[in-house]
Design a protein around this motif. Structure first.
Motif, PDB file in Angstrom:
ATOM      1  N   VAL A  86       0.875  -1.172   0.000  1.00  0.00           N
ATOM      2  CA  VAL A  86       0.000   0.000   0.000  1.00  0.00           C
ATOM      3  C   VAL A  86       0.911   1.220   0.000  1.00  0.00           C
ATOM      4  O   VAL A  86       1.728   1.398   0.897  1.00  0.00           O
ATOM      5  CB  VAL A  86      -0.929   0.024   1.224  1.00  0.00           C
ATOM      6  N   GLN A  87       0.788   2.052  -1.026  1.00  0.00           N
ATOM      7  CA  GLN A  87       1.702   3.174  -1.247  1.00  0.00           C
ATOM      8  C   GLN A  87       0.930   4.482  -1.200  1.00  0.00           C
ATOM      9  O   GLN A  87       0.018   4.708  -1.996  1.00  0.00           O
ATOM     10  CB  GLN A  87       2.396   3.017  -2.602  1.00  0.00           C
ATOM     11  N   SER A  88       1.296   5.383  -0.269  1.00  0.00           N
ATOM     12  CA  SER A  88       0.521   6.619  -0.082  1.00  0.00           C
ATOM     13  C   SER A  88       1.126   7.828  -0.787  1.00  0.00           C
ATOM     14  O   SER A  88       0.513   8.894  -0.796  1.00  0.00           O
ATOM     15  CB  SER A  88       0.390   6.935   1.412  1.00  0.00           C
ATOM     16  N   GLN A  89       2.332   7.678  -1.361  1.00  0.00           N
ATOM     17  CA  GLN A  89       2.965   8.794  -2.069  1.00  0.00           C
ATOM     18  C   GLN A  89       3.524   8.291  -3.397  1.00  0.00           C
ATOM     19  O   GLN A  89       3.915   7.130  -3.527  1.00  0.00           O
ATOM     20  CB  GLN A  89       4.124   9.375  -1.245  1.00  0.00           C
ATOM     21  N   ARG A  90       3.577   9.195  -4.359  1.00  0.00           N
ATOM     22  CA  ARG A  90       4.188   8.845  -5.640  1.00  0.00           C
ATOM     23  C   ARG A  90       5.660   8.510  -5.420  1.00  0.00           C
ATOM     24  O   ARG A  90       6.388   9.231  -4.740  1.00  0.00           O
ATOM     25  CB  ARG A  90       4.044  10.002  -6.618  1.00  0.00           C
ATOM     26  N   ASP A  91       6.101   7.417  -6.025  1.00  0.00           N
ATOM     27  CA  ASP A  91       7.476   6.956  -5.855  1.00  0.00           C
ATOM     28  C   ASP A  91       7.944   6.342  -7.165  1.00  0.00           C
ATOM     29  O   ASP A  91       7.439   5.300  -7.594  1.00  0.00           O
ATOM     30  CB  ASP A  91       7.538   5.922  -4.718  1.00  0.00           C
ATOM     31  N   ALA A  92       8.899   6.979  -7.805  1.00  0.00           N
ATOM     32  CA  ALA A  92       9.387   6.514  -9.100  1.00  0.00           C
ATOM     33  C   ALA A  92      10.009   5.128  -9.027  1.00  0.00           C
ATOM     34  O   ALA A  92      10.095   4.415 -10.032  1.00  0.00           O
ATOM     35  CB  ALA A  92      10.404   7.510  -9.653  1.00  0.00           C
ATOM     36  N   ALA A  93      10.430   4.728  -7.833  1.00  0.00           N
ATOM     37  CA  ALA A  93      11.097   3.431  -7.680  1.00  0.00           C
ATOM     38  C   ALA A  93      10.135   2.313  -7.296  1.00  0.00           C
ATOM     39  O   ALA A  93      10.566   1.178  -7.076  1.00  0.00           O
ATOM     40  CB  ALA A  93      12.202   3.537  -6.627  1.00  0.00           C
ATOM     41  N   LEU A  94       8.840   2.594  -7.236  1.00  0.00           N
ATOM     42  CA  LEU A  94       7.892   1.578  -6.766  1.00  0.00           C
ATOM     43  C   LEU A  94       7.920   0.313  -7.611  1.00  0.00           C
ATOM     44  O   LEU A  94       8.023  -0.800  -7.079  1.00  0.00           O
ATOM     45  CB  LEU A  94       6.471   2.161  -6.756  1.00  0.00           C
ATOM     46  N   ALA A  95       7.797   0.434  -8.930  1.00  0.00           N
ATOM     47  CA  ALA A  95       7.721  -0.747  -9.789  1.00  0.00           C
ATOM     48  C   ALA A  95       8.987  -1.595  -9.664  1.00  0.00           C
ATOM     49  O   ALA A  95       8.919  -2.830  -9.620  1.00  0.00           O
ATOM     50  CB  ALA A  95       7.493  -0.330 -11.241  1.00  0.00           C
ATOM     51  N   ARG A  96      10.141  -0.948  -9.621  1.00  0.00           N
ATOM     52  CA  ARG A  96      11.398  -1.682  -9.445  1.00  0.00           C
ATOM     53  C   ARG A  96      11.412  -2.394  -8.092  1.00  0.00           C
ATOM     54  O   ARG A  96      11.884  -3.533  -7.971  1.00  0.00           O
ATOM     55  CB  ARG A  96      12.577  -0.723  -9.569  1.00  0.00           C
TER      56      ARG A  96
END
Length: 317
Positions: A86-96
């Protein structure tokens, strides 16, 4: 000087809700996947193991990570692990990061791993669903299932009426985001959601869990919190329900924080014990006791030098 509104706290509420009603979570956000699971077999949470499969310092915006063992209806494999973020902020590294966790979990258990992500941020255009590298005829990567809380922002009446607890939690999260640090708006939203909570006719255990969820997530300045608590006690008295005692309220925050810290420490200890057993064979009782009593800092220090140690004596030295 007026008391400032505390920052919203999303991590503990989401983890508590997922542990309490995992089937409802899957049914609400990932209904097609939920239909493939054999719910007659009770899911098994593997949070301690997930805590030990660490990628370093937790990234910003990650509010909940869960690892759950389930059985499938078609019987293709004995069991499957579902990795939830569960991710509450945009994070460019999420998919990786999803790829990294998926691979490390698969490598650890040699069992299929499904990754699902709930995006609880406030950017409607951010919807990562995959990470791939393509080079010289080789493709490496992952595609994963995603649900977005903002997609429910215009469905207030439907969310309030739904008997699924995650419809109610979705509304609570969205209202918390919208209120920001406006104490009056946050109080009004929290009180309205509390009344909805009591209207569903849920069993006592569920109401207590969800009450703790909303009280932790929608943190109010002290004067507003006292006002809120008096309103709750009055509501319970009117409905002849005495489910949340003042004593439970006073220990609520401290108890959750302590439980989460202990769970993470136990997870790291369990993984380290498994790694030591693989490398050095059956561990003596003295070593297992030492691991059980060690601090988080000590466990992390041992983990860092494990690859260099040639014996248990050298490791603990």
């Amino acid at each position: 000087m007026p008391n400032p509104t505390p920052s919203a706290r999303y991590d503990t509420p989401w983890k508590a809700a997922l542990s309490h009603a995992f089937r409802a979570f899957m049914a609400f956000y990932f209904s097609e996947l939920s239909k493939e699971i054999d719910w007659s077999k009770r899911p098994r949470f593997r949070d301690k193991e997930l805590a030990g499969i660490s990628l370093g310092r937790p990234p910003g915006g990650l509010v909940a990570g869960k690892l759950v063992e389930v059985r499938l209806l078609d019987g293709r494999v004995q069991w499957v692990l579902i990795h939830i973020e569960v991710q509450s902020q945009r994070d460019a590294a999420l998919a990786r990061r999803v790829l990294d966790y998926n691979y490390r979990i698969f490598n650890e258990y040699a069992q299929p791993v499904a990754s699902v992500v709930l995006l609880a941020d406030d950017d409607p255009d951010w919807r990562p669903t995959a990470f791939h590298n393509r080079i010289l005829g080789t493709v490496m990567g992952i595609s994963f299932s995603v649900a977005k809380l903002l997609d429910y922002s215009g469905l207030t009446d439907e969310l309030s009426a739904s008997h699924n607890p995650f419809a109610w939690l979705t509304l609570a999260h969205l209202r918390t985001q919208q209120a920001g640090h406006d104490a009056d708006q946050l109080y009004a939203a929290k009180w309205q959601l509390t009344k909805v909570l009591y209207q569903h006719g849920w069993r006592k255990e569920r109401i207590i869990v969800l009450f703790k969820v909303i009280d932790w997530m929608m943190a109010l300045p002290e004067p507003y919190q006292q006002r809120y608590w008096h309103a709750v006690l009055k509501l319970e008295k009117e409905r002849k329900m005495e489910w949340i005692s003042p004593l439970e309220q006073s220990f609520m925050d401290k108890g959750w924080e302590k439980g989460l810290e202990k769970g993470r420490r136990d997870g790291v200890a369990a993984v380290l014990e498994r790694q030591l057993t693989r490398r050095f064979g059956a561990l003596p009782k003295s070593v297992r006791t030492r691991l059980a009593r060690a601090s988080m800092a000590q466990l992390e220090a041992w983990s860092d030098v494990l690859h260099e140690a040639r014996s248990l004596k050298e490791l603990f030295k």
